[in-house]
Structure formats: C-alpha cells, structure tokens
Scaffold this active site. Structure first.
Site, PDB file in Angstrom:
ATOM      1  CG  ASP A 214      -1.953   1.154   1.360  1.00 19.81           C
ATOM      2  OD1 ASP A 214      -2.475   1.167   0.614  1.00 19.81           O
ATOM      3  OD2 ASP A 214      -1.826   1.828   2.239  1.00 19.81           O
ATOM      4  CD  GLU A 266      16.529 -14.389   3.662  1.00 18.91           C
ATOM      5  OE1 GLU A 266      16.046 -14.839   4.419  1.00 18.91           O
ATOM      6  OE2 GLU A 266      16.954 -12.879   3.852  1.00 18.91           O
TER       7      GLU A 266
END
Length: 531
Positions: A214, A266
């Site tokens: 957002d 990751e």
C-alpha cells in the site's frame, strides 16, 4: 564472472508464475460473510474458492484483515501480525491458504508500511512518553509554527482532506498523510525497518505467496519536510508529481524497497507488487529495478477515457514504463479506491457494453492483470444514501466528497433480494441495491451472454490459447475512434471500436467478441479477438 546462483535466479524469475498471472482482488469486507454479521471474512472467502477456481484466476490479493480499529476499514493497522476478530483468526488464514493452494490459486496479502493505527502500541507509547522521547522518534512529531506553535509544521494536506497534521495535548503535532487515526511512521528509524522485516517473514512463513504494498511511493520523507507547491494535485487516486509534491515519491523510498526485496529473495517464487501513483514513467521505472519490486501497479488504464486514442496512449505509456526493466506491465480497470469502470464508462447498458469491450482489451495485453471483485459481474458504483457512508474521505471533507464506499458494496451471489447470499444476516455493512438481482453470480453462471461468462471464456483462452504468446505489440492502421494490435510472438489480434459507426474487421477468424457482431463489421463500443 557472474555466479551460477545469480544466473539460475534470473532464469527462474523470467519464468515465474506471476509474470502473466491474473490476480483477483478480494475486498475482504465485501466478498462473502460466513458468520452473519454483515461483514465479509476469511472463512467466507474460503467458502467461495470453488467459484474463483471456476472463474479461472491464478492468484488472490487480500485487502488488510489485520487487527484494526477500522477507522479506514483495515488500512489503519494496530497489529500487522494478527487477524482482526471481525475477519477470523490465524487458523482461518492458514485454512484459506491451504485450500487456495489445493485449488491452484496463490494468495498475496496487503502490506501497509507507510503508517500504523493510532491504537498501535508504538503510537500509544509515544503519546504517553511526551516530546523528545525515543518513543516519538518512530513517528513524525514536530513543534508547530507560529509564536505559540499553534500552526501546523508545514502546509502538507491529507489525501483524505484537511491538514496532514494533528496536534496532541502537550502541544506537538504528528504527521498523517491519510486520516488522523493513521500516523505516518519514520522510516529512518531502525526499529521501523526491523518490524516490517519481521512482518514479511511472518506471513511468508505461513504460506503467503507475496504482497501488495500500500502507498509504495510513500514511506520516505524528504529532509526538513519542505512545503508542498500549491499547484500540486491532491486526493486519493491522483498521480503524484515529485517536482511539486514532496509528500510522496522521495528518493529514499528505494532503499526501503531494496530491504523488502532482499527478504523476499530468500523465499523462492514469492513476489511483491507496489501501489505506485506517480506521473513520470522514468520515476515509475525506478521502483522496478532488479533489486526492488517485481511489479508495479500502473494506473494508466484506470485514468483513460473510453476512447481509442486515450486507451492506446495508456497502453503505450504502460509498456514504455517497463521497456528497460525486466518487469512485465500490470493492467487494471478498477479497484477499491476508484469508481467502478462500468460507471466511469457511462453506467447502465452503455457502461456494461463498454466494460465488456475493455475487459477483452485488458486481457489481450501481455503482462499481469488485476481483476477487482465484482467487475466480472459488471457491478456499477452504487449511489448510497448519506447515512450509509463510512469512508474517512466523507468525514474529512466535511461531507462534500462522498468517498469510495460506492465501489465497495458487497458481492451479490444468489437470490432475488438483498443480501443476495452474501450473508445469512439481514443487514450488510454497506446496503445492497435491489436492482442487483440480475447481476448475481447465480443469474449469470448459466447465461452465455453474461459478463461473468465473457470473463470465464476470456480467462480460459488467455491461459490456454497459443495466440497469447509474446511480450510486445504491434499496432495496425485503423479508422478514427478505433485501434487494433497484434501480440508479437503469439499472433492474437485485438480490435476496439469506440466510434459511433461499424468498421471493417481486421483479417482473421473471430475467437471471442465482447458483443454481437455484424457480419464482417465491428460495431461501436465493441472489442474482438481474432487469430
């Protein structure tokens, strides 16, 4: 010499699931209510996964469902690592993710890193601690201007109307680019960064496939918080100009996105898309550099009128914005912050006809598509009574701007009267119009001429037909008020007529049309796919 791991990562990203995915935005409050309280929830979404699988979408984007006082319907987050009881609990989230994955649907969630709720433990601690305290350094507390400090620290305005500053009892002011209940975080503070990293890992470890950020062009603030230029456009749904408006798109934001990307790298196959309301393509592209966001929301189609030249310009601009980065374009026609496109295009039967045409244009384009819940049903904006309005914009504007509630009315599922199967209760958090009886999922599923059937056909073809290959377009010559493009690599042709008279079709066999065809002519307000 490049490391083999880097090469493998690059190859994997070029074939990543999200590069041509169709995401379905679930406005959680308005999708499906499982417990009869009139507000949608996570179990409600889980109960409708069969519908989403039938529709043919690849992934969901869930709007905020975190603990919140709901001053801005969940975008004021009190705890970003828990589910608000209004929407369920963490176990409900886990069930939803597991079942969605079993249906072959990815789940992405909204992140709100620009601000917190004023009920967040950090902000409450800042209020108690007072001026000059370490607790206040996590936010933007300032002394006021004027002899007695009674004027705001600068002239910044809130996106929701009024000043972007609120004064507290001890005389200091705090910054909130949105509602006063949404204080902006200070992103130079190491604890703020560490907390977001913890939130990212929390949801990824629970099986989330990625995030929508957002206000991704927010967060960083320029040194000294200089005044806005009075010529800057303000308000929700406005493309921001960095030269005039220092509130957003500060260069420091890119360091934050690099931190976010480092975490996501990751987690194989995880993705992140940013809400980026910036005007200049060059500045937009910065967010999509190799070590920042995977995708950026481009709102050019949202802003385009139903006019062939305007739509073509929006397409060209959107493709140009990603031409020099390894990121596909994103396309969207509506979301929870803008007027639904059926209404923007003229409402009624005209709006429906044009919305059908634009659905085919959007789904013919290379890249990523975001469908807002209900657009596949042809839902228009609702002119709600004043007593029902809840958006902070309505309150902050002194009841002069109606806000965004009209595009957030709950989804009609079945039956011939409200709440149309959305809830087992009678009242819904926003009232549903009786006129939606003909727009329910039930009434459209078996109607081959319905908007829902058009979306289902288009999504199936987009996923399975070889003509949708290739990542670039070439334009045909076309009469005024029309355009036609071909997907290079696949060969799909898409033609749109926004004029007032039929025009000859390009050569090819009709694959799908948005409305009735007239022999070898393309009628007004109609789009067609050809191969």
């Amino acid at each position: 010499m490049r490391r083999s791991a880097d090469v493998h990562a690059e190859i994997a990203e070029k074939s990543a699931w999200w590069r041509d995915a169709v995401f379905y935005q679930v406005y959680v409050r308005s999708f499906a209510d499982s417990d009869g309280d009139g507000v949608g929830d996570l179990e409600g979404i889980r109960s409708r996964l069969g519908y989403l699988e039938l529709l043919g979408v690849d992934a969901l984007w869930l709007t905020p469902f975190y603990r919140s006082p709901m001053a801005d319907h969940g975008y004021d987050v009190a705890d970003p690592r828990d589910v608000d009881p209004l929407f369920g609990d963490l176990a409900a989230f886990d069930r939803l993710v597991a079942d969605a994955h079993n249906c072959g649907i990815k789940v992405t969630v909204d992140l709100v890193p620009n601000h917190t709720s004023d009920q967040h433990e950090w902000f409450q601690a800042a209020l108690r601690a007072g001026p000059g305290s370490p607790e206040r350094e996590r936010y933007h507390f300032r002394e006021g201007r004027g002899g007695d400090g009674s004027l705001p620290p600068n002239n910044w305005t809130s996106v929701f109307g009024g000043p972007a500053w609120t004064r507290v009892a001890d005389g200091q002011w705090y910054l909130h680019l949105f509602a006063p209940q949404q204080p902006d975080l200070n992103w130079t503070h190491p604890e703020v960064r560490a907390d977001l990293e913890r939130t990212l890992r929390f949801w990824l470890d629970r099986g989330a496939d990625g995030f929508r950020i957002d206000v991704a062009h927010g967060m960083a603030k320029p040194y000294g918080l200089p005044d806005m230029d009075p010529r800057a456009e303000i308000g929700a749904g406005v493309l921001h100009d960095n030269a005039l408006d220092p509130r957003f798109d500060d260069d420091g934001v890119h360091e934050i996105h690099r931190m976010i990307r480092k975490v996501l790298d990751e987690y194989p196959n995880a993705m992140v898309v940013g809400e980026i309301w910036v005007k200049e393509n060059e500045r937009f592209t910065r967010y999509l550099r190799a070590d920042e966001l995977h995708l950026g929301f481009n709102f050019r189609l949202v802003e385009a009128e139903f006019d062939a030249d305007s739509v073509r310009s929006a397409i060209d601009s959107s493709l140009a914005a990603v031409a020099y980065v390894d990121s596909p374009a994103t396309w969207t026609l509506s979301n929870h912050d803008v007027v639904r496109h059926v209404t923007r295009y003229g409402d009624g039967s005209l709006g429906q006809k044009r919305a059908r045409a634009m659905a085919l244009v959007e789904l013919a384009l290379p890249g990523v598509v975001y469908v807002y819940n209900g657009e596949e049903l042809g839902l228009p904006n609702v002119e709600l009574p004043e007593w029902a309005l809840q958006d902070p914009i309505w309150l902050r504007s002194g009841h002069t701007e109606r806000g965004r509630d009209g595009c957030r009315v709950p989804i009609p599922w079945e039956g011939d009267q409200p709440p149309f199967g959305f809830s087992s209760g009678v009242a819904t958090w926003l009232p549903m119009p009786h006129e939606w009886a003909g727009l329910t999922v039930e009434s459209q599923l078996e109607d081959p001429g319905s908007m829902l059937s058009l979306y289902r056909q288009a999504l199936e073809l987009r996923k399975t037909h070889p003509a949708f290959g290739g990542e670039s377009l070439e334009w045909y010559g076309a009469p005024p008020g029309c355009f036609a493009f071909r997907r290079k690599g696949g060969g799909l042709i898409c033609a749109l007529n926004t004029g007032s008279a039929p025009v000859p079709l390009p050569p090819g066999q009709v694959l799908l049309a948005s409305g009735p065809m007239a022999a070898d002519q393309l009628p007004p307000d109609t789009a067609v796919w050809l191969v």
